[in-house]
Motif scaffolding. Structure first.
Motif, PDB file in Angstrom:
ATOM      1  N   ILE A 189       0.835  -1.199   0.000  1.00 16.05           N
ATOM      2  CA  ILE A 189       0.000   0.000   0.000  1.00 16.05           C
ATOM      3  C   ILE A 189       0.870   1.249   0.000  1.00 16.05           C
ATOM      4  O   ILE A 189       0.624   2.207  -0.751  1.00 16.05           O
ATOM      5  CB  ILE A 189      -0.951   0.008   1.211  1.00 16.05           C
ATOM      6  CG1 ILE A 189      -1.896  -1.187   1.150  1.00 16.05           C
ATOM      7  CG2 ILE A 189      -1.732   1.306   1.271  1.00 16.05           C
ATOM      8  CD1 ILE A 189      -2.813  -1.190  -0.057  1.00 16.05           C
ATOM      9  N   TYR A 190       1.901   1.250   0.819  1.00 14.07           N
ATOM     10  CA  TYR A 190       2.796   2.411   0.883  1.00 14.07           C
ATOM     11  C   TYR A 190       3.443   2.663  -0.478  1.00 14.07           C
ATOM     12  O   TYR A 190       3.480   3.800  -0.963  1.00 14.07           O
ATOM     13  CB  TYR A 190       3.876   2.187   1.949  1.00 14.07           C
ATOM     14  CG  TYR A 190       4.938   3.257   1.954  1.00 14.07           C
ATOM     15  CD1 TYR A 190       4.731   4.469   2.617  1.00 14.07           C
ATOM     16  CD2 TYR A 190       6.145   3.063   1.272  1.00 14.07           C
ATOM     17  CE1 TYR A 190       5.697   5.463   2.605  1.00 14.07           C
ATOM     18  CE2 TYR A 190       7.117   4.053   1.254  1.00 14.07           C
ATOM     19  CZ  TYR A 190       6.889   5.248   1.922  1.00 14.07           C
ATOM     20  OH  TYR A 190       7.838   6.229   1.904  1.00 14.07           O
ATOM     21  N   ASP A 191       3.969   1.609  -1.096  1.00 12.37           N
ATOM     22  CA  ASP A 191       4.634   1.762  -2.392  1.00 12.37           C
ATOM     23  C   ASP A 191       3.680   2.282  -3.458  1.00 12.37           C
ATOM     24  O   ASP A 191       4.032   3.168  -4.256  1.00 12.37           O
ATOM     25  CB  ASP A 191       5.222   0.419  -2.846  1.00 12.37           C
ATOM     26  CG  ASP A 191       6.447   0.012  -2.061  1.00 12.37           C
ATOM     27  OD1 ASP A 191       7.088   0.893  -1.456  1.00 12.37           O
ATOM     28  OD2 ASP A 191       6.775  -1.192  -2.056  1.00 12.37           O
ATOM     29  N   VAL A 192       2.479   1.741  -3.479  1.00 14.57           N
ATOM     30  CA  VAL A 192       1.515   2.145  -4.501  1.00 14.57           C
ATOM     31  C   VAL A 192       1.056   3.585  -4.287  1.00 14.57           C
ATOM     32  O   VAL A 192       0.984   4.378  -5.228  1.00 14.57           O
ATOM     33  CB  VAL A 192       0.306   1.187  -4.509  1.00 14.57           C
ATOM     34  CG1 VAL A 192      -0.810   1.728  -5.394  1.00 14.57           C
ATOM     35  CG2 VAL A 192       0.721  -0.198  -4.991  1.00 14.57           C
ATOM     36  N   VAL A 193       0.747   3.940  -3.051  1.00 17.21           N
ATOM     37  CA  VAL A 193       0.243   5.285  -2.749  1.00 17.21           C
ATOM     38  C   VAL A 193       1.322   6.341  -3.008  1.00 17.21           C
ATOM     39  O   VAL A 193       1.041   7.411  -3.563  1.00 17.21           O
ATOM     40  CB  VAL A 193      -0.262   5.363  -1.294  1.00 17.21           C
ATOM     41  CG1 VAL A 193      -0.561   6.806  -0.901  1.00 17.21           C
ATOM     42  CG2 VAL A 193      -1.518   4.509  -1.131  1.00 17.21           C
ATOM     43  N   THR A 194       2.548   6.051  -2.608  1.00 18.89           N
ATOM     44  CA  THR A 194       3.633   7.019  -2.788  1.00 18.89           C
ATOM     45  C   THR A 194       4.229   6.978  -4.196  1.00 18.89           C
ATOM     46  O   THR A 194       5.055   7.819  -4.542  1.00 18.89           O
ATOM     47  CB  THR A 194       4.762   6.773  -1.773  1.00 18.89           C
ATOM     48  OG1 THR A 194       5.314   5.466  -1.982  1.00 18.89           O
ATOM     49  CG2 THR A 194       4.238   6.893  -0.355  1.00 18.89           C
ATOM     50  N   ARG A 195       3.838   5.968  -4.966  1.00 22.24           N
ATOM     51  CA  ARG A 195       4.383   5.780  -6.320  1.00 22.24           C
ATOM     52  C   ARG A 195       5.899   5.726  -6.287  1.00 22.24           C
ATOM     53  O   ARG A 195       6.590   6.381  -7.072  1.00 22.24           O
ATOM     54  CB  ARG A 195       3.898   6.878  -7.266  1.00 22.24           C
ATOM     55  CG  ARG A 195       2.382   6.890  -7.459  1.00 22.24           C
ATOM     56  CD  ARG A 195       1.958   7.931  -8.474  1.00 22.24           C
ATOM     57  NE  ARG A 195       0.506   7.909  -8.661  1.00 22.24           N
ATOM     58  CZ  ARG A 195      -0.140   8.695  -9.520  1.00 22.24           C
ATOM     59  NH1 ARG A 195       0.533   9.565 -10.268  1.00 22.24           N
ATOM     60  NH2 ARG A 195      -1.450   8.617  -9.635  1.00 22.24           N
ATOM     61  N   ARG A 196       6.395   4.950  -5.367  1.00 23.54           N
ATOM     62  CA  ARG A 196       7.840   4.797  -5.232  1.00 23.54           C
ATOM     63  C   ARG A 196       8.466   4.424  -6.581  1.00 23.54           C
ATOM     64  O   ARG A 196       7.961   3.559  -7.289  1.00 23.54           O
ATOM     65  CB  ARG A 196       8.171   3.708  -4.201  1.00 23.54           C
ATOM     66  CG  ARG A 196       9.661   3.439  -4.056  1.00 23.54           C
ATOM     67  CD  ARG A 196       9.947   2.455  -2.927  1.00 23.54           C
ATOM     68  NE  ARG A 196       9.410   1.136  -3.163  1.00 23.54           N
ATOM     69  CZ  ARG A 196      10.000   0.198  -3.920  1.00 23.54           C
ATOM     70  NH1 ARG A 196      11.143   0.472  -4.551  1.00 23.54           N
ATOM     71  NH2 ARG A 196       9.460  -0.997  -4.043  1.00 23.54           N
TER      72      ARG A 196
END
Length: 214
Positions: A189-196
């Motif tokens: 979720i963090y990676d997707v939301v932040t668009r890492r």
């Protein structure tokens, strides 16, 4: 104090349960046996441990065997092996390709290597943005496949299905992998939301060439 404890427990359940439920929902109806997997252009194999002599670990070999079965049955036309090659002395993708070619007889022109698939998110993003994959069958162990499907759908808009390796018994390694999913899905979720942004680079034509090769 009791309210604080209850509230903390509730937040923990939400933080861990929410990503779990999201991944389950996004993968619903997309997991198939090899025989039932709908045709896709490419099988994407997620990397795992390679032994010091270069042979795939049992879990990685299981993934590669599923991908080879998909290719042999005509359900995919090329295979993208994505893994870790962050140091000179450790190379998952080349050893994955070597196994598919030497042990399973997949034509070398049909296997493409991705050397920067350091985690699930990186592999999904790179498959779409670097290799131009739009249609894929994802291959990994069953406990990981749900998150892989959800990640690839949320990051690249790829038309994906999944074919899990279920050859391994529920041993200690399997349970360790399953338990890691709680934290891994929260990271998803963090990676997707932040668009890492993973390691990218120039676009490659390996998949296009593999699909066109006879």
């Amino acid at each position: 104090m009791r309210r604080t404890i209850i509230g903390g427990v509730g937040l923990a359940v939400l933080a861990l349960g929410g990503p779990w439920a999201l991944a389950e929902g996004l993968s619903l109806g997309r997991v198939h046996t090899v025989e039932q997997t709908p045709s896709r252009d490419v099988a994407i194999v997620f990397g795992a441990a390679v032994l010091p002599d270069g042979t795939p670990s049992n879990y990685l070999r299981g993934r590669l065997d599923v991908a080879a079965d998909l290719y042999e049955s005509g359900r995919v036309r090329a295979i993208l092996v994505s893994g870790d090659n962050s140091t000179h002395n450790y190379n998952e993708p080349d050893n994955m390709k070597r196994y598919l070619v030497d042990s399973r007889g997949v034509p070398t022109a049909k296997v493409v290597t991705d050397y920067a698939g350091f985690d699930t998110y990186d592999t999904c993003v790179r498959a779409r943005r670097i290799f131009g994959v739009t249609s894929a069958a994802l291959v990994t162990q069953d406990y990981h496949l749900t998150r892989a499907l959800a990640t690839c759908r949320m990051t690249g808009g790829m038309n994906v299905v999944g074919s899990p390796d279920t050859s391994r018994a529920h041993d200690r390694t399997w349970w360790y992998g399953w338990s890691r999913e709680f934290g891994a899905r929260l990271k998803m979720i963090y990676d997707v939301v932040t668009r890492r942004t993973p390691t990218l680079g120039v676009q490659e034509d390996g998949i296009r060439n593999a699909l066109g090769a006879r």
